[in-house]
Scaffold this motif. Structure first.
Motif, PDB file in Angstrom:
ATOM      1  N   VAL A 272       0.620  -1.291  -0.097  1.00 26.21           N
ATOM      2  CA  VAL A 272      -0.125  -0.155  -0.062  1.00 26.21           C
ATOM      3  C   VAL A 272       1.073   1.310  -0.017  1.00 26.21           C
ATOM      4  CG1 VAL A 272      -1.565   1.105   1.672  1.00 26.21           C
ATOM      5  CG2 VAL A 272      -1.822  -1.139   1.205  1.00 26.21           C
ATOM      6  N   ARG A 273       0.976   1.833  -1.373  1.00 25.63           N
ATOM      7  CA  ARG A 273       1.944   3.230  -1.549  1.00 25.63           C
ATOM      8  C   ARG A 273       1.234   4.486  -0.678  1.00 25.63           C
ATOM      9  NH1 ARG A 273       2.601  -0.533  -4.913  1.00 25.63           N
ATOM     10  NH2 ARG A 273       3.908  -0.948  -5.789  1.00 25.63           N
ATOM     11  N   THR A 274       1.865   4.958   0.123  1.00 27.41           N
ATOM     12  CA  THR A 274       1.120   6.397   0.263  1.00 27.41           C
ATOM     13  C   THR A 274       2.268   7.217   0.233  1.00 27.41           C
ATOM     14  OG1 THR A 274       2.058   6.362   2.484  1.00 27.41           O
ATOM     15  CG2 THR A 274       0.081   4.803   2.663  1.00 27.41           C
ATOM     16  N   SER A 275       2.248   8.791  -0.098  1.00 22.80           N
ATOM     17  CA  SER A 275       2.807   9.843   0.434  1.00 22.80           C
ATOM     18  C   SER A 275       4.566   9.801   0.839  1.00 22.80           C
ATOM     19  CB  SER A 275       2.183  10.844   0.308  1.00 22.80           C
ATOM     20  OG  SER A 275       2.182  11.099   1.583  1.00 22.80           O
ATOM     21  N   ARG A 276       4.016   8.624   2.344  1.00 26.56           N
ATOM     22  CA  ARG A 276       5.357   8.961   2.721  1.00 26.56           C
ATOM     23  C   ARG A 276       6.011   7.587   3.215  1.00 26.56           C
ATOM     24  NH1 ARG A 276       4.468  12.980   7.857  1.00 26.56           N
ATOM     25  NH2 ARG A 276       6.123  11.942   8.362  1.00 26.56           N
ATOM     26  N   ARG A 277       5.026   6.223   3.149  1.00 22.30           N
ATOM     27  CA  ARG A 277       5.700   5.437   3.282  1.00 22.30           C
ATOM     28  C   ARG A 277       5.462   4.415   2.377  1.00 22.30           C
ATOM     29  NH1 ARG A 277       6.930   3.983   8.104  1.00 22.30           N
ATOM     30  NH2 ARG A 277       6.190   1.796   7.986  1.00 22.30           N
TER      31      ARG A 277
ATOM     32  N   GLU B 223       3.817   0.943   3.063  1.00 14.93           N
ATOM     33  CA  GLU B 223       3.170  -0.880   3.823  1.00 14.93           C
ATOM     34  C   GLU B 223       2.486  -1.542   3.006  1.00 14.93           C
ATOM     35  OE1 GLU B 223      -0.006   0.860   6.344  1.00 14.93           O
ATOM     36  OE2 GLU B 223       1.478   2.278   7.539  1.00 14.93           O
TER      37      GLU B 223
END
Length: 291
Positions: free
Chosen positions: A49-54, A56
């Motif tokens: 799961v890609r977010t702007s900060r990390r 997961e």
């Protein structure tokens, strides 16, 4: 799926960041992203799961991480085992030898030196006549042979290295007429029952050394210890390597045999050997010979 895909996946999972994972793997971030997408296509769904900060792991990603680490660990172990084999650090060496190689110390010295440097390699030894050693090297049941130079026959297809050289002596029962002599000449053996080491029981080369008329007086044996036992029993006098005197048998005496050619101990191996452990053994012998 390739191992490369799994390595890239594990790096991203552990770093939780594509940029740091790319730096760790020494690849560009775009290359890493492409490889992870290829992996996700094979899985059939996202593993991150890609977010702007990390980044997961998904549930599928968490399960994949356990198996990926296990698979990569097994692959690394397999590669390490193969490399150890190529370097001669594991495996086995099957060695055929004649008694003279032990008595002269050649075999023991080579074994000690090799075992000290390669303690994980298994060493299998069998006392065999020269002709049997040669056949074993040719059919692949042996890797190395230690044999006297007489009785080998045509071995041009094998690699031979000259080792120790020894003279011959006579072993006789203590009450034999020759036992009181300081040394013995070949002419002193006329009419004696000779016990002689031979490659096999029909060794023509040995018989020819004593002349056709003497064949009835020659008893061929295939081990030095057997020759000594027969001599100690009074069956005849044994023609043996001088180093055989180190074997102490009751009622047996040794006397030098004059005016005869020396015997060389030869180390035999196959050319273009593939087994790493055997190549390492041969290199060890070669380095010792050059020292």
């Amino acid at each position: 799926m390739e191992l490369r895909h799994l390595r890239y996946f594990v790096a991203v999972a552990e770093e939780c960041h594509f940029g740091r994972a790319a730096a760790r793997l020494h690849v560009t971030q775009s290359t890493l992203s492409t490889q992870v997408k290829a992996l996700e296509r094979e899985v059939g769904g996202p593993v991150f799961v890609r977010t702007s900060r990390r980044v997961e792991l998904t549930e599928a990603g968490e399960l994949l991480l356990v198996e990926a680490r296990r698979t990569l660990g097994q692959a690394d172990r397999a590669l390490d085992v193969a490399r150890q084999s190529v370097r001669g650090e594991t495996g086995a060496v099957r060695i055929g030898f004649s008694g003279i190689a032990v008595l002269e110390g050649t075999l023991v010295t080579d074994l000690h030196r090799f075992h000290t440097a390669h303690p994980r390699v298994e060493l299998h030894l069998a006392e065999l006549p020269p002709a049997v050693q040669v056949q074993g090297l040719r059919d692949g049941t042996l890797d190395i042979g230690y044999s006297p130079d007489n009785g080998l026959g045509d071995v041009n297809d094998l690699v031979m290295r000259r080792g120790a050289r020894t003279t011959l002596s006579i072993a006789a029962r203590h009450d034999h007429a020759l036992a009181s002599a300081a040394s013995i000449a070949p002419t002193d053996l006329e009419g004696e029952k000779l016990i002689v080491y031979a490659a096999d029981q029909d060794d023509e080369s040995v018989l020819d050394r004593f002349g056709a008329e003497e064949r009835a007086h020659v008893h061929l044996v295939t081990s030095t210890l057997g020759a000594l036992a027969l001599a100690a029993a009074g069956v005849g006098v044994a023609v043996v390597p001088a180093a055989a005197e180190r074997i102490r048998l009751p009622d047996l005496v040794h006397r030098p045999l004059r005016d005869t050619s020396d015997v060389d101990v030869m180390t035999l191996s196959r050319p273009d050997e593939l087994a790493g452990s055997v190549r390492a053994f041969v290199r060890s012998c070669d380095r010792a010979a050059e020292a």
